[in-house]
Design a protein around this motif. Sequence first.
Motif, PDB file in Angstrom:
ATOM      1  N   TYR A   1       0.834  -1.197   0.000  1.00 58.52           N
ATOM      2  CA  TYR A   1       0.000   0.000   0.000  1.00 58.52           C
ATOM      3  C   TYR A   1       0.868   1.246   0.000  1.00 58.52           C
ATOM      4  O   TYR A   1       2.051   1.208   0.338  1.00 58.52           O
ATOM      5  N   GLU A   2       0.232   2.350  -0.395  1.00 61.97           N
ATOM      6  CA  GLU A   2       0.893   3.652  -0.379  1.00 61.97           C
ATOM      7  C   GLU A   2      -0.074   4.679   0.180  1.00 61.97           C
ATOM      8  O   GLU A   2      -1.280   4.625  -0.066  1.00 61.97           O
ATOM      9  N   VAL A   3       0.473   5.602   0.989  1.00 61.08           N
ATOM     10  CA  VAL A   3      -0.316   6.675   1.569  1.00 61.08           C
ATOM     11  C   VAL A   3      -0.272   7.846   0.596  1.00 61.08           C
ATOM     12  O   VAL A   3       0.808   8.310   0.221  1.00 61.08           O
ATOM     13  N   LEU A   4      -1.447   8.316   0.186  1.00 60.47           N
ATOM     14  CA  LEU A   4      -1.545   9.341  -0.841  1.00 60.47           C
ATOM     15  C   LEU A   4      -1.703  10.750  -0.279  1.00 60.47           C
ATOM     16  O   LEU A   4      -1.608  11.720  -1.026  1.00 60.47           O
ATOM     17  N   THR A   5      -1.955  10.875   1.018  1.00 63.96           N
ATOM     18  CA  THR A   5      -2.116  12.183   1.644  1.00 63.96           C
ATOM     19  C   THR A   5      -0.811  12.603   2.317  1.00 63.96           C
ATOM     20  O   THR A   5      -0.015  11.754   2.722  1.00 63.96           O
ATOM     21  N   PRO A   6      -0.585  13.917   2.454  1.00 63.52           N
ATOM     22  CA  PRO A   6       0.652  14.385   3.085  1.00 63.52           C
ATOM     23  C   PRO A   6       0.599  14.192   4.595  1.00 63.52           C
ATOM     24  O   PRO A   6      -0.485  14.150   5.180  1.00 63.52           O
ATOM     25  N   PRO A   7       1.752  14.079   5.248  1.00 61.49           N
ATOM     26  CA  PRO A   7       1.789  13.931   6.704  1.00 61.49           C
ATOM     27  C   PRO A   7       1.697  15.290   7.394  1.00 61.49           C
ATOM     28  O   PRO A   7       2.668  15.807   7.935  1.00 61.49           O
ATOM     29  N   LEU A   8       0.511  15.899   7.337  1.00 54.80           N
ATOM     30  CA  LEU A   8       0.323  17.235   7.901  1.00 54.80           C
ATOM     31  C   LEU A   8      -0.268  17.151   9.303  1.00 54.80           C
ATOM     32  O   LEU A   8      -1.182  16.357   9.546  1.00 54.80           O
ATOM     33  N   PRO A   9       0.197  17.998  10.221  1.00 49.50           N
ATOM     34  CA  PRO A   9      -0.399  18.025  11.557  1.00 49.50           C
ATOM     35  C   PRO A   9      -1.869  18.412  11.461  1.00 49.50           C
ATOM     36  O   PRO A   9      -2.246  19.257  10.660  1.00 49.50           O
ATOM     37  N   GLY A  10      -2.683  17.772  12.247  1.00 50.57           N
ATOM     38  CA  GLY A  10      -4.092  18.101  12.288  1.00 50.57           C
ATOM     39  C   GLY A  10      -4.919  17.496  11.173  1.00 50.57           C
ATOM     40  O   GLY A  10      -6.132  17.675  11.144  1.00 50.57           O
ATOM     41  N   LEU A  11      -4.293  16.784  10.253  1.00 48.90           N
ATOM     42  CA  LEU A  11      -5.033  16.144   9.171  1.00 48.90           C
ATOM     43  C   LEU A  11      -5.916  15.063   9.780  1.00 48.90           C
ATOM     44  O   LEU A  11      -5.433  14.178  10.465  1.00 48.90           O
ATOM     45  N   ARG A  12      -7.207  15.131   9.562  1.00 51.52           N
ATOM     46  CA  ARG A  12      -8.162  14.249  10.229  1.00 51.52           C
ATOM     47  C   ARG A  12      -8.521  13.008   9.411  1.00 51.52           C
ATOM     48  O   ARG A  12      -9.341  12.214   9.834  1.00 51.52           O
ATOM     49  N   ALA A  13      -7.951  12.876   8.208  1.00 51.92           N
ATOM     50  CA  ALA A  13      -8.236  11.706   7.382  1.00 51.92           C
ATOM     51  C   ALA A  13      -6.993  11.348   6.577  1.00 51.92           C
ATOM     52  O   ALA A  13      -6.166  12.204   6.281  1.00 51.92           O
TER      53      ALA A  13
END
Length: 193
Positions: free
Chosen positions: A96-108
Amino acid sequence: MATIEATLNIGPRVRALREAMDLSLRDLAELSGVSAPMLSQVERGETSPTLQTAARIAGGLELTLSQLLRLDEGGSVSIVRAGEVRNGPARRGHAYEVLTPPLPGLRAELSRHVLDAGAATGGLDDPPMHEPGSREVAHVQDGALDLVIDGDRHRLQGGDTVTFDADLPHHFENPGPGPATFLAVVSAGLRRS
């Protein structure tokens, strides 16, 4: 000089990024070459790292120094380019690969999974680590999947989308005959543990 010192007050961001990547202080220390006690002091705001130390922390978090310091952010839009996705550990026919950035406060978090025929995302010995109240939405792009959740089995085909409580014991299985691809969005829980 005051601007640089203010910029290097990155403790809360480092902690949020580390936790988003499911890393312990010891894990990040190994990845960055910065000691766990120093990382702890940075996260608590007890010390500001030098630029060299900040660069090592950024590397451990799979970021550039500019990304860690938010020098290259252009406002409220964050784009993860095709070559910038974060790969999860591939094992037992599951990649698998994570498609969202590792941003603080990201809720999903959005991830793309490929399961070989006969493979599963986990099982009794490998439960998902979602916080209480988390929800998951999964969309089957290709192939077929079985969602096994809290003892019940649900067959999913290409084009199907399922939403469920992700804090219950669950995993996906590919009954075959070919690989299955699906997208998953896990949203953080409303209740905090």
